[in-house]
Design a protein around this motif. Structure first.
Motif, mmCIF file in Angstrom:
data_model
loop_
_atom_site.group_PDB
_atom_site.id
_atom_site.type_symbol
_atom_site.label_atom_id
_atom_site.label_comp_id
_atom_site.label_asym_id
_atom_site.label_seq_id
_atom_site.Cartn_x
_atom_site.Cartn_y
_atom_site.Cartn_z
ATOM 1 N N LYS A 191 4.348 1.183 1.813
ATOM 2 C CA LYS A 191 5.478 1.832 1.151
ATOM 3 C C LYS A 191 5.284 3.338 1.279
ATOM 4 C CE LYS A 191 7.777 2.449 -3.303
ATOM 5 N NZ LYS A 191 7.744 2.148 -4.760
ATOM 6 N N VAL A 192 6.206 3.993 1.986
ATOM 7 C CA VAL A 192 6.106 5.439 2.204
ATOM 8 C C VAL A 192 6.470 6.163 0.907
ATOM 9 C CG1 VAL A 192 6.970 7.407 3.516
ATOM 10 C CG2 VAL A 192 6.637 5.197 4.655
ATOM 11 N N THR A 193 5.530 6.980 0.407
ATOM 12 C CA THR A 193 5.799 7.741 -0.818
ATOM 13 C C THR A 193 6.009 9.225 -0.545
ATOM 14 O OG1 THR A 193 3.436 8.109 -1.216
ATOM 15 C CG2 THR A 193 4.407 6.127 -2.180
ATOM 16 N N GLY A 194 5.709 9.670 0.681
ATOM 17 C CA GLY A 194 5.915 11.080 0.999
ATOM 18 C C GLY A 194 5.268 11.462 2.307
ATOM 19 N N PHE A 195 5.282 12.773 2.570
ATOM 20 C CA PHE A 195 4.711 13.324 3.802
ATOM 21 C C PHE A 195 3.648 14.355 3.440
ATOM 22 C CE2 PHE A 195 8.823 11.697 4.893
ATOM 23 C CZ PHE A 195 8.697 11.204 6.172
ATOM 24 N N LEU A 196 2.713 14.550 4.363
ATOM 25 C CA LEU A 196 1.625 15.503 4.164
ATOM 26 C C LEU A 196 1.570 16.454 5.355
ATOM 27 C CD1 LEU A 196 -0.945 16.481 2.662
ATOM 28 C CD2 LEU A 196 -2.209 14.698 3.875
ATOM 29 N N THR A 197 1.455 17.756 5.085
ATOM 30 C CA THR A 197 1.423 18.735 6.170
ATOM 31 C C THR A 197 0.557 19.921 5.783
ATOM 32 O OG1 THR A 197 2.775 20.170 7.584
ATOM 33 C CG2 THR A 197 3.501 19.907 5.309
ATOM 34 N N LYS B 43 0.848 -1.190 0.000
ATOM 35 C CA LYS B 43 0.000 0.000 0.000
ATOM 36 C C LYS B 43 0.886 1.243 0.000
ATOM 37 C CE LYS B 43 -3.765 -2.224 2.570
ATOM 38 N NZ LYS B 43 -3.112 -3.506 2.847
ATOM 39 N N ARG B 44 0.645 2.116 -0.971
ATOM 40 C CA ARG B 44 1.409 3.360 -1.069
ATOM 41 C C ARG B 44 0.775 4.379 -0.135
ATOM 42 N NH1 ARG B 44 0.128 3.886 -7.216
ATOM 43 N NH2 ARG B 44 -1.815 3.254 -6.218
ATOM 44 N N ILE B 45 1.552 4.919 0.754
ATOM 45 C CA ILE B 45 0.987 5.775 1.796
ATOM 46 C C ILE B 45 1.761 7.078 1.936
ATOM 47 C CG2 ILE B 45 0.000 3.901 3.172
ATOM 48 C CD1 ILE B 45 2.553 4.183 4.966
ATOM 49 N N LEU B 46 1.042 8.078 2.442
ATOM 50 C CA LEU B 46 1.651 9.313 2.924
ATOM 51 C C LEU B 46 1.660 9.269 4.443
ATOM 52 C CD1 LEU B 46 -0.116 12.009 0.681
ATOM 53 C CD2 LEU B 46 2.217 11.167 0.430
ATOM 54 N N ILE B 47 2.643 9.898 5.046
ATOM 55 C CA ILE B 47 2.689 10.052 6.498
ATOM 56 C C ILE B 47 2.171 11.447 6.825
ATOM 57 C CG2 ILE B 47 4.125 10.047 8.561
ATOM 58 C CD1 ILE B 47 4.018 7.342 7.255
ATOM 59 N N LEU B 48 1.150 11.535 7.674
ATOM 60 C CA LEU B 48 0.600 12.830 8.056
ATOM 61 C C LEU B 48 1.498 13.468 9.114
ATOM 62 C CD1 LEU B 48 -1.595 14.963 7.897
ATOM 63 C CD2 LEU B 48 -2.912 13.671 9.587
ATOM 64 N N ALA C 88 -1.711 9.074 -6.655
ATOM 65 C CA ALA C 88 -1.076 7.759 -6.817
ATOM 66 C C ALA C 88 -0.743 7.129 -5.465
ATOM 67 C CB ALA C 88 0.174 7.866 -7.683
ATOM 68 N N ILE C 89 -1.677 7.225 -4.523
ATOM 69 C CA ILE C 89 -1.496 6.609 -3.208
ATOM 70 C C ILE C 89 -2.749 5.826 -2.845
ATOM 71 C CG2 ILE C 89 0.114 8.358 -2.359
ATOM 72 C CD1 ILE C 89 -2.239 9.580 -0.803
ATOM 73 N N ASP C 90 -2.586 4.937 -1.857
ATOM 74 C CA ASP C 90 -3.716 4.134 -1.384
ATOM 75 C C ASP C 90 -4.276 4.636 -0.060
ATOM 76 O OD1 ASP C 90 -3.550 2.094 -3.498
ATOM 77 O OD2 ASP C 90 -1.620 1.640 -2.580
ATOM 78 N N GLY C 91 -3.444 5.341 0.716
ATOM 79 C CA GLY C 91 -3.921 5.784 2.012
ATOM 80 C C GLY C 91 -2.953 6.707 2.713
ATOM 81 N N VAL C 92 -3.331 7.070 3.944
ATOM 82 C CA VAL C 92 -2.536 7.983 4.765
ATOM 83 C C VAL C 92 -2.397 7.372 6.157
ATOM 84 C CG1 VAL C 92 -2.343 10.302 5.706
ATOM 85 C CG2 VAL C 92 -3.438 9.959 3.484
ATOM 86 N N LYS D 86 -11.757 11.582 -0.533
ATOM 87 C CA LYS D 86 -10.923 11.151 -1.662
ATOM 88 C C LYS D 86 -10.825 9.627 -1.743
ATOM 89 C CE LYS D 86 -8.121 15.361 -1.683
ATOM 90 N NZ LYS D 86 -8.689 15.855 -2.949
ATOM 91 N N ASP D 87 -11.663 8.932 -0.947
ATOM 92 C CA ASP D 87 -11.694 7.460 -0.949
ATOM 93 C C ASP D 87 -10.341 6.846 -0.599
ATOM 94 O OD1 ASP D 87 -14.407 7.269 -1.622
ATOM 95 O OD2 ASP D 87 -13.951 7.542 -3.737
ATOM 96 N N LEU D 88 -9.616 7.475 0.324
ATOM 97 C CA LEU D 88 -8.325 6.962 0.767
ATOM 98 C C LEU D 88 -8.496 6.160 2.055
ATOM 99 C CD1 LEU D 88 -6.129 10.145 0.217
ATOM 100 C CD2 LEU D 88 -6.085 8.063 -1.164
ATOM 101 N N ASN D 89 -7.708 5.118 2.196
ATOM 102 C CA ASN D 89 -7.682 4.386 3.456
ATOM 103 C C ASN D 89 -6.955 5.221 4.509
ATOM 104 O OD1 ASN D 89 -8.959 2.000 2.558
ATOM 105 N ND2 ASN D 89 -7.059 1.343 1.583
ATOM 106 N N VAL D 90 -7.416 5.141 5.738
ATOM 107 C CA VAL D 90 -6.784 5.877 6.834
ATOM 108 C C VAL D 90 -6.244 4.855 7.828
ATOM 109 C CG1 VAL D 90 -7.044 7.681 8.562
ATOM 110 C CG2 VAL D 90 -8.492 7.701 6.522
#
Length: 643
Positions: free
Chosen positions: A193-199, A166-171, A229-233, A255-259
């Motif tokens: 799989k960490v793809t980036g960060f969100l802030t 699962k491609r994820i962002l870290i909040l 291009a991510i699956d969740g956060v 956005k229909d993302l998994n949390v």
């Protein structure tokens, strides 16, 4: 499995794909062979560099003698220091130090050999320039070979492990967020799989963290799930307030993302705790800031005291047991009529608190003759009364059973508490007791009236206290576990009415209130809790479906079944004629409900108990409406009695 064995197995099994991450290690002779080739190549490079620099190399000895001496001495030190013995893909600074030491000792030995040969033959084997270049080049090649193998396996492992992850962002971009990201990246067994960060900060437009991009909230809001291009956060619950959490989660669900929820940084120190990264639960969004309890006062109230907890195997009762056990009482008697939950509770408590004296009693509170020997033998200082029938439809269908437990059973426990001079008696009530529309709520209100009236009986020394709760998250039979089962089974999710609302609180929060109430007041009070805003059950169900990664209507449908007998659209914590008084806790109020004389209430409770023993449902409900005049049946066969 060696490399050769891996190839052989693949060939003979007919599988022509060699999975390099399955190769456990390179054989030591293979590493030594590679090292020998690299040493020879180092000599060639050294000669090449010296020729380009026009540095003279004497030809006093044959090439075989020179090469053999250089490589032989180098191999001797590599054998002594076992530079080839480690698993290359797991090379560390220790392996680097071994290589450096082998090169250094080789250089020193060659210098000594050079000096000795010159002393005896007046001929030099090698020039100083050659020795210097060779030592540096051989070390670098050996080191680069190990670094290449290590990085190669790392890349192959990452490529393999990233498949279907699962491609994820870290909040967040603070230290906690970075620590969680590092743990996920380092643990290849995780399904993320960490793809980036969100802030939401705006000072990180072009910055990177751990080589990953930082996405700003205002840009995130503009992108679709496909664009991102991510699956969740992954969120870290401890990093934000409830309001911030809800705002973010609403955005993710749109956005229909998994949390996903990650454990705290402290928990991440445990290697197994990272496995607890899982879907965010609805309870995480409903949790409120817990009550700040006064542990010193609670400790002194329970320390080395004998405690009785009825209904101690239930949702509320079992948590009261856990919290009371922390204050080192001399004895905790846990009473319940449910055999299996009581046995499971015994196993848990004896394992968790081996130094606490427990007694587990299988009994029904409507049997006074079973209860009195316990009061006589153990001389309780505190009684927590959590035993009750609480399911509205079942009690509506079986009102006589509800009366025998909720009223007659409560009367038994309360009167025995007074008779045996228990210091404090705390009863757990419910918001359904306020302006009740069902038998269960009315029976709890009748128990409240009885408990309150006992306070003023002549000769009584027990302080009778009532605590009134809303719905408890995760309790047996509550709506959230029910919805979870329906969602797991593929739906539909059933709701009685689209406009129904309820208050919610957590089990630990409810029990902290119980323990705090046990230390407050002079007796006769009903404590109510500021439970915040009520939650619409329809909204609750929709969010639970989305948090499960499913689509409403497409994957899970919601259907409305109609209000159940005795059910109302909203619950209240205060009756119409009640006034409230503040306490030193801003979240705890005292409800000044009207209360009658004990003799009057006792007469009516005796009559309704006899009717319950006769199983006369109609007479039971008629008498209950006399005891609780505000009891008006709703959506029930007993509505006719109100006319």
């Amino acid at each position: 499995m060696s490399l050769v064995d891996s190839f052989r197995k693949k060939i003979y099994s007919g599988d022509n794909i060699v999975n390099l991450t399955d190769v456990r290690y390179l054989p030591r002779w293979t590493i030594l062979l590679f090292d020998l080739v690299l040493l020879m190549f180092s000599i060639f490079i050294t000669y090449f560099i010296l020729s380009k620099l026009h540095i003279y190399t004497p030809q006093n000895f044959s090439s075989y003698f020179k090469y053999g001496t250089i490589i032989g001495i180098n191999l001797i030190f590599m054998f002594l220091l076992r530079t080839f013995a480690g698993i290359i893909r797991h090379s560390t600074f220790v392996d680097l130090f071994k290589l450096l030491s082998a090169s250094f000792f080789t250089l020193i030995t060659l210098v000594i050999v050079n000096v000795l040969l010159f002393s005896f033959t007046k001929k030099t084997l090698l020039t100083t320039a050659f020795l210097g270049f060779y030592s540096v080049i051989s070390f670098l090649l050996l080191f680069m070979f190990r670094l290449f193998v290590k990085e190669f396996f790392q890349i192959v492992r990452e490529l393999k492990s990233s498949i279907n992850k699962k491609r994820i962002l870290i909040l967040g971009i603070d230290e906690q967020a970075v620590a969680v990201a590092k743990t996920i990246i380092a643990n290849h067994n995780l399904d993320f799989k960490v793809t980036g960060f969100l802030t939401k900060r705006t000072d990180s437009k072009r910055a990177n963290l751990l080589g990953k991009p930082i996405l700003l909230k205002n840009k995130f809001e503009k992108y679709s799930k496909e664009d991102l291009a991510i699956d969740g956060v992954v969120v870290i619950k401890d990093m934000m307030t409830k309001e911030e959490m809800n705002d973010w989660v609403n955005l993710f669900l749109e956005k229909d993302l998994n949390v996903f929820k990650a454990p705290s940084v402290e928990q991440m120190q445990d290697a197994d705790s990272v496995k607890t990264i899982k879907n965010l639960q609805i309870e995480d969004l409903l949790n409120r800031k817990p009550i700040k309890i006064e542990n010193d006062e609670i400790y002194s109230t329970h320390y080395q005291k004998s405690i009785l907890i009825t209904g101690g195997a239930g949702s509320i009762g079992s948590e009261i047991v856990r919290q009371v056990a922390q204050f080192s009482p001399s004895l905790i008697v846990i009473l319940d009529q449910a055999e299996t939950p009581l046995y499971e509770m015994e196993l848990e408590m004896r394992a968790s608190y081996p130094n606490i004296n427990f007694k587990f009693v299988l009994a029904d509170i409507s049997n006074k003759h079973r209860l009195e020997p316990l009061f006589r033998e153990y001389q309780f200082s505190m009684v927590y009364h959590a035993a009750a029938y609480k399911h509205v439809p079942l009690v509506e269908e079986n009102p006589h059973e509800g009366i025998l437990v909720n009223i007659f059973g409560s009367k038994n426990v309360a009167m025995l508490s007074s008779k045996y001079n228990v210091l404090r008696f705390v009863m757990i009530s419910t918001d359904k007791a306020v302006n009740p529309t069902n038998v269960m709520g009315a029976s709890k209100r009748a128990a409240e009236l009885l408990i309150q009236s006992l306070q003023n009986v002549e000769g009584n020394t027990t302080k009778f206290i009532t605590t009134r709760f809303g719905n408890v998250l995760g309790s047996n039979g509550s709506v959230i576990p029910h919805f979870k089962k329906q969602i797991e089974n593929g739906g539909p999710v059933t709701i009685t009415h689209p406009d129904i609302v309820r208050y919610f609180m957590t089990i630990p929060e409810a029990c902290e209130l119980v323990l705090q109430a046990a230390t407050m007041g002079s007796g006769g009070e009903i404590y109510v809790f500021d439970m915040g805003k009520p939650v619409k059950i329809l909204d609750l169900a929709k969010r639970m479906i989305k948090l499960s990664g499913l689509d409403l209507d497409t994957d899970i449908k919601i259907i409305f079944t109609g209000l159940r007998p005795g059910e109302k659209l909203f619950e209240e914590l205060l009756s119409d004629g009640a006034k409230t008084l503040p306490t030193h806790h801003e979240k705890i109020l005292i409800s000044k409900d009207p209360c009658g004389e004990f003799s009057d209430i006792e007469t009516l409770t005796n009559r309704i108990t006899k009717a319950a023993l006769r199983r006369d449902k109609v007479e039971v409900v008629q008498l209950l409406k006399i005891i609780v005049p505000e009891f008006k049946s709703n959506n029930s066969v007993y509505e006719a009695l109100d006319k």
